[in-house]
Scaffold this motif. Structure first.
Motif, short mmCIF file in Angstrom:
data_model
loop_
_atom_site.label_atom_id
_atom_site.label_comp_id
_atom_site.label_asym_id
_atom_site.label_seq_id
_atom_site.Cartn_x
_atom_site.Cartn_y
_atom_site.Cartn_z
N LEU A 234 0.78 -1.38 -0.20
CA LEU A 234 0.16 0.14 -0.07
C LEU A 234 0.88 1.10 0.02
O LEU A 234 0.45 2.34 -0.58
CB LEU A 234 -1.03 0.07 1.33
CG LEU A 234 -2.14 -1.13 1.39
CD1 LEU A 234 -2.94 -0.96 2.39
CD2 LEU A 234 -2.95 -0.87 0.03
N GLN A 416 -7.53 -1.97 -2.43
CA GLN A 416 -6.96 -1.18 -1.49
C GLN A 416 -7.28 -0.77 -0.40
O GLN A 416 -6.82 -0.92 0.85
CB GLN A 416 -6.61 0.30 -2.26
CG GLN A 416 -5.76 0.31 -3.41
CD GLN A 416 -4.21 -0.16 -3.30
OE1 GLN A 416 -3.83 -1.26 -3.35
NE2 GLN A 416 -3.41 0.97 -2.95
N SER A 419 -7.35 -4.59 1.65
CA SER A 419 -6.24 -4.41 2.08
C SER A 419 -5.65 -3.55 3.48
O SER A 419 -5.09 -4.11 4.16
CB SER A 419 -4.96 -4.27 1.16
OG SER A 419 -5.03 -5.56 -0.09
#
Length: 535
Positions: A234, A416, A419
């Motif tokens: 990330l 995203q 996660s």
């Protein structure tokens, strides 16, 4: 509401210098060795793990089976009618509250670390057995390997793990609630085997503390590796030993703060929020993924597990001369055994007022079914990508297990965000594991008191974090696996002795029950019980 500790002497009176300082010395020596010569430590860890798994795999497999069979025997016989706390005892928690805490005990860093990775690795690198085809390339062979992969995953995370916890939890609950003794392993052993010398009992308590600390440290090492992998994905944070050390330091600091504040002020709320987040992630994967396939797979996986249960439970890889089982099944059994004092004390603490049949049924079935559902949602969704989707997960996971969950979530919408949520869940599991492990360890060192003092709680929280960092630095995940196996090996013998002692006491004429203040009300008011995660 009075606490159980009102029924016994103060923590100061029961403080055992032999147990406390003996465990500190044992853990300190392990940390010093890991840091003094990293290359030598790595080589020694590998040699010890190889020696233990090759020579004592039979002991781990046998112990897990004996404890599971003993649990079933206790549940189906008249012993199951006995109530923890006496015939008039009322449960300290409602069924929903009790089941919720069992769910919490069954969830942990391990499920997030292995939920995707393990089924895919069993699928791509299956063991040599009558139910798998290591060289399969045709659809039929791949489907057979996928099914066997889920069967092995169920074996590792299912009834055998909870059979280990059920026996030690029941032994401790019985001695505390039906014999009026402190909630402690040493107390149980003194009662079941009064001829044991005190030094032997102290050594077993030292071993229990060392096993708990090493088991929790292993989970923290997995968590640190997974958080680092997510942060790299990330935010581009490099995946290095220094970053993992920083993660362990920060989270250990939060755990130390939490354990210093006490359960109700921090850890209880954190655990509840953590469970909600984990369920949210599972529901997202279930809905956004191949929902019908997952429903079908859950039924088929259960059927396969039941049909192959005896084979899977007694398979020891004796005719193949392979190392597959050493790296998987034996490691898991050793890991569960090293966690057993930790989780067993927690389960015992929340189970006052249950019949033994309720206890065994709830401890064996509820967490196992929840874990099967979790593994089906994440494991079968990953296998679906391999069998019917774009594929590529096998290569990514074999390259880096900590990356498995994030590589998997990359195939989903809002990857995203998902996660980021996964990183948050791992971090909160990280904190609750370290916090609860410190509390339980302090309880063992203080003679079984639920209200262990401030300094021991903080000491153990720091020790767990330092050990996790040292072992991760010395040998990565292999060092952490070795720590779990080495501490689990001698404790397997202790568990077998506790199983024998428990059966012996349960089959004897029952003595009058000593009622415990504060637990006979049947209310849902918390009774200061830790909430560890099992792996």
């Amino acid at each position: 509401m009075a606490s159980q500790s009102d029924n016994v002497s103060s923590p100061i009176e029961d403080f055992s210098p032999t147990v406390f300082f003996g465990a500190i010395i044992a853990i300190g020596l392990l940390i010093a060795f890991a840091l003094y010569d990293t290359e030598l430590a790595t080589a020694r860890f590998a040699a010890v793990q190889s020696w233990a798994t090759h020579n004592f795999g039979w002991l781990f497999v046998g112990t897990a089976n004996v404890l599971l069979v003993a649990s079933g025997f206790i549940a189906i016989t008249r012993i199951g009618d006995m109530r923890l706390g006496g015939a008039d005892a009322k449960p300290a928690y409602s069924p929903m509250s009790w089941f919720a805490m069992l769910f919490s005990a069954g969830m942990g860093i391990g499920l997030l670390f292995y939920g995707v990775a393990e089924p895919v690795m069993h699928f791509s690198n299956p063991p040599i057995s009558s139910f798998s085809d290591p060289g399969a390339t045709l659809p039929q062979g791949l489907a057979r390997n996928a099914q066997h992969a889920m069967g092995l995953t169920y074996l590792h995370w299912g009834l055998h793990a909870w059979g280990i916890y059920a026996v030690i939890g029941l032994a401790l609950a019985y001695i505390a609630y039906n014999r009026g003794k402190p909630l402690n392993l040493g107390t149980f052993l003194n009662t079941a085997f009064p001829w044991l010398p005190k030094i032997v009992v102290d050594l077993i308590d030292i071993m229990a503390i060392t096993a708990t600390v090493c088991g929790v440290a292993a989970s923290l090492g997995f968590g640190a590796s997974q958080i680092n992998a997510g942060l790299e994905l990330l935010l581009g944070v490099p995946e290095t030993g220094v970053v993992k050390a920083i993660i362990i330091t920060v989270v250990t600091g939060l755990a130390t703060l939490s354990v210093a504040m006490g359960l109700d002020a921090g850890i209880k709320r954190l655990s509840e929020g953590n469970m909600a987040l984990a369920l949210g992630l599972a529901i997202f994967v279930f809905v956004a993924g191949p929902t019908v396939f997952l429903l079908d797979s859950f039924i088929q996986n259960l059927g396969y597990y039941i049909q192959r249960f005896v084979y899977l439970s007694t398979w020891t890889e004796s005719y193949t001369a392979e190392d597959w089982q050493s790296n998987w099944t034996i490691f898991y059994y050793a890991w569960w055994i090293s966690w057993s004092p930790f989780v067993g004390i927690f389960i015992a603490r929340i189970s006052y007022g249950r019949t033994i049949r309720e206890f065994v049924g709830g401890v064996l079935l509820v967490p196992s079914l929840f874990t099967f559902a979790w593994m089906t949602i994440f494991g079968d969704s990953a296998l679906y990508i391999e069998l019917f989707g774009h594929g590529g997960l096998s290569e990514a996971i074999n390259s880096s297990m900590p990356d498995a969950l994030f590589a998997f979530l990359g195939h989903y919408p809002l990857s995203q965000i998902a996660s980021g949520l996964a990183i948050l869940i791992v971090a909160t599991f990280f904190v609750t594991s370290a916090d609860s492990g410190a509390l339980v360890t302090a309880m063992i060192a203080s003679g079984g008191h639920q209200e262990a003092r401030f300094v021991p709680r903080v000491t153990w929280a720091i020790a767990i974090g330092v050990l996790a960092g040292a072992l991760l630095y010395a040998g990565g995940l292999q060092a952490l696996q070795t720590a779990a196996i080495v501490t689990g090996l001698p404790f397997a013998l202790v568990l077998l002795a506790m199983c024998y002692g428990l059966l012996k006491m349960l089959l004897e004429k029952q003595p009058p029950v000593t009622q415990l203040p504060g637990l006979e009300t049947g209310s849902d008011e918390p009774v200061t019980a830790p909430a560890p995660s099992a792996g």
